[in-house]
Scaffold this motif. Structure first.
Motif, PDB file in Angstrom:
ATOM      1  N   ALA A  43      34.334   2.574 -18.304  1.00 20.15           N
ATOM      2  CA  ALA A  43      33.175   2.919 -17.484  1.00 20.15           C
ATOM      3  C   ALA A  43      32.455   1.660 -16.997  1.00 20.15           C
ATOM      4  CB  ALA A  43      32.217   3.801 -18.284  1.00 20.15           C
ATOM      5  N   VAL A  44      32.294   0.666 -17.863  1.00 15.86           N
ATOM      6  CA  VAL A  44      31.628  -0.574 -17.462  1.00 15.86           C
ATOM      7  C   VAL A  44      32.433  -1.305 -16.398  1.00 15.86           C
ATOM      8  CG1 VAL A  44      30.995  -2.876 -18.288  1.00 15.86           C
ATOM      9  CG2 VAL A  44      30.337  -0.876 -19.596  1.00 15.86           C
ATOM     10  N   VAL A  45      33.735  -1.340 -16.536  1.00 15.97           N
ATOM     11  CA  VAL A  45      34.587  -2.007 -15.542  1.00 15.97           C
ATOM     12  C   VAL A  45      34.478  -1.296 -14.191  1.00 15.97           C
ATOM     13  CG1 VAL A  45      36.993  -2.484 -14.912  1.00 15.97           C
ATOM     14  CG2 VAL A  45      36.177  -3.030 -17.204  1.00 15.97           C
ATOM     15  N   LEU A  46      34.502   0.023 -14.176  1.00 16.11           N
ATOM     16  CA  LEU A  46      34.404   0.765 -12.914  1.00 16.11           C
ATOM     17  C   LEU A  46      33.046   0.561 -12.251  1.00 16.11           C
ATOM     18  CD1 LEU A  46      36.223   4.115 -13.744  1.00 16.11           C
ATOM     19  CD2 LEU A  46      37.011   2.248 -12.305  1.00 16.11           C
ATOM     20  N   VAL A  47      31.980   0.586 -13.033  1.00 19.57           N
ATOM     21  CA  VAL A  47      30.646   0.375 -12.465  1.00 19.57           C
ATOM     22  C   VAL A  47      30.533  -1.038 -11.894  1.00 19.57           C
ATOM     23  CG1 VAL A  47      28.203   0.146 -13.076  1.00 19.57           C
ATOM     24  CG2 VAL A  47      29.500   2.120 -13.857  1.00 19.57           C
ATOM     25  N   THR A  48      31.093  -2.019 -12.583  1.00 20.41           N
ATOM     26  CA  THR A  48      31.059  -3.397 -12.095  1.00 20.41           C
ATOM     27  C   THR A  48      31.833  -3.530 -10.789  1.00 20.41           C
ATOM     28  OG1 THR A  48      30.920  -4.186 -14.380  1.00 20.41           O
ATOM     29  CG2 THR A  48      31.562  -5.790 -12.709  1.00 20.41           C
ATOM     30  N   LEU A  49      33.005  -2.945 -10.717  1.00 23.82           N
ATOM     31  CA  LEU A  49      33.799  -3.009  -9.481  1.00 23.82           C
ATOM     32  C   LEU A  49      33.076  -2.347  -8.311  1.00 23.82           C
ATOM     33  CD1 LEU A  49      37.437  -2.347 -10.726  1.00 23.82           C
ATOM     34  CD2 LEU A  49      36.529  -4.447  -9.764  1.00 23.82           C
ATOM     35  N   LEU A  50      32.487  -1.190  -8.555  1.00 23.32           N
ATOM     36  CA  LEU A  50      31.763  -0.514  -7.487  1.00 23.32           C
ATOM     37  C   LEU A  50      30.553  -1.334  -7.033  1.00 23.32           C
ATOM     38  CD1 LEU A  50      31.897   3.199  -8.659  1.00 23.32           C
ATOM     39  CD2 LEU A  50      33.089   2.169  -6.735  1.00 23.32           C
ATOM     40  N   SER A  51      29.876  -1.968  -7.976  1.00 22.32           N
ATOM     41  CA  SER A  51      28.724  -2.805  -7.624  1.00 22.32           C
ATOM     42  C   SER A  51      29.150  -3.990  -6.767  1.00 22.32           C
ATOM     43  CB  SER A  51      28.031  -3.321  -8.880  1.00 22.32           C
ATOM     44  OG  SER A  51      27.629  -2.263  -9.692  1.00 22.32           O
ATOM     45  N   VAL A  52      30.237  -4.631  -7.126  1.00 18.06           N
ATOM     46  CA  VAL A  52      30.731  -5.776  -6.356  1.00 18.06           C
ATOM     47  C   VAL A  52      31.142  -5.334  -4.958  1.00 18.06           C
ATOM     48  CG1 VAL A  52      32.608  -7.460  -6.209  1.00 18.06           C
ATOM     49  CG2 VAL A  52      31.396  -7.135  -8.358  1.00 18.06           C
ATOM     50  N   ILE A  53      31.791  -4.208  -4.850  1.00 22.72           N
ATOM     51  CA  ILE A  53      32.201  -3.715  -3.533  1.00 22.72           C
ATOM     52  C   ILE A  53      30.989  -3.422  -2.666  1.00 22.72           C
ATOM     53  CG2 ILE A  53      33.278  -1.742  -2.370  1.00 22.72           C
ATOM     54  CD1 ILE A  53      35.355  -1.728  -4.634  1.00 22.72           C
ATOM     55  N   VAL A  54      29.962  -2.805  -3.240  1.00 21.23           N
ATOM     56  CA  VAL A  54      28.745  -2.508  -2.475  1.00 21.23           C
ATOM     57  C   VAL A  54      28.064  -3.797  -2.035  1.00 21.23           C
ATOM     58  CG1 VAL A  54      26.411  -1.556  -2.689  1.00 21.23           C
ATOM     59  CG2 VAL A  54      28.366  -0.227  -3.455  1.00 21.23           C
ATOM     60  N   LEU A  55      27.982  -4.782  -2.919  1.00 25.78           N
ATOM     61  CA  LEU A  55      27.365  -6.054  -2.552  1.00 25.78           C
ATOM     62  C   LEU A  55      28.137  -6.765  -1.447  1.00 25.78           C
ATOM     63  CD1 LEU A  55      26.294  -7.427  -6.037  1.00 25.78           C
ATOM     64  CD2 LEU A  55      24.825  -6.579  -4.199  1.00 25.78           C
ATOM     65  N   ILE A  56      29.463  -6.713  -1.500  1.00 25.46           N
ATOM     66  CA  ILE A  56      30.277  -7.335  -0.444  1.00 25.46           C
ATOM     67  C   ILE A  56      30.045  -6.635   0.888  1.00 25.46           C
ATOM     68  CG2 ILE A  56      32.652  -7.638   0.358  1.00 25.46           C
ATOM     69  CD1 ILE A  56      33.405  -8.261  -2.541  1.00 25.46           C
ATOM     70  N   ILE A  57      29.981  -5.320   0.875  1.00 25.58           N
ATOM     71  CA  ILE A  57      29.755  -4.572   2.117  1.00 25.58           C
ATOM     72  C   ILE A  57      28.381  -4.895   2.692  1.00 25.58           C
ATOM     73  CG2 ILE A  57      29.381  -2.247   3.030  1.00 25.58           C
ATOM     74  CD1 ILE A  57      31.666  -1.336   1.187  1.00 25.58           C
ATOM     75  N   ILE A  58      27.359  -4.968   1.836  1.00 26.30           N
ATOM     76  CA  ILE A  58      26.011  -5.308   2.319  1.00 26.30           C
ATOM     77  C   ILE A  58      25.998  -6.718   2.893  1.00 26.30           C
ATOM     78  CG2 ILE A  58      23.647  -5.779   1.556  1.00 26.30           C
ATOM     79  CD1 ILE A  58      23.981  -3.403  -0.376  1.00 26.30           C
TER      80      ILE A  58
END
Length: 97
Positions: A43-58
């Motif tokens: 769960a922590v790995v998935l949340v981290t990946l999603l956060s990084v993807i959102v930050l890259i898109i922003i």
């Protein structure tokens, strides 16, 4: 006379469980903890990946970048309108359909 052996009645727990349920192995506390730790790590790995993807898109949305054109800048933004107001030379207009 023959001796009759009486068997005691089965326990009510024995009647309610099947042979499959009797053979089934229940997980120990250590196994439960291992499964919980593995689930938490995933769960922590998935949340981290999603956060990084959102930050890259922003970041990519805000920093679109610039590009260079070698055209001359318009000094008068209404220059094209003024050119249209010039009297025509009697030429026929073509309409494309």
């Amino acid at each position: 006379m023959a001796a009759v052996l009486l068997t005691p009645p089965p326990h009510s727990e024995d009647l309610l469980t099947s042979t499959l349920m009797k053979k089934m192995n229940t997980p120990t506390l250590e196994q439960d903890v291992n499964v919980t730790v593995i689930g938490a790590v995933i769960a922590v790995v998935l949340v981290t990946l999603l956060s990084v993807i959102v930050l890259i898109i922003i970041y990519m949305y805000k920093n679109k970048g610039t590009y260079r054109t070698y055209e001359q800048r318009d000094t008068d933004p209404e220059g094209s309108v003024q050119m249209e107001d010039l009297p025509g030379k009697g030429e026929k207009e073509e309409y494309f359909i």
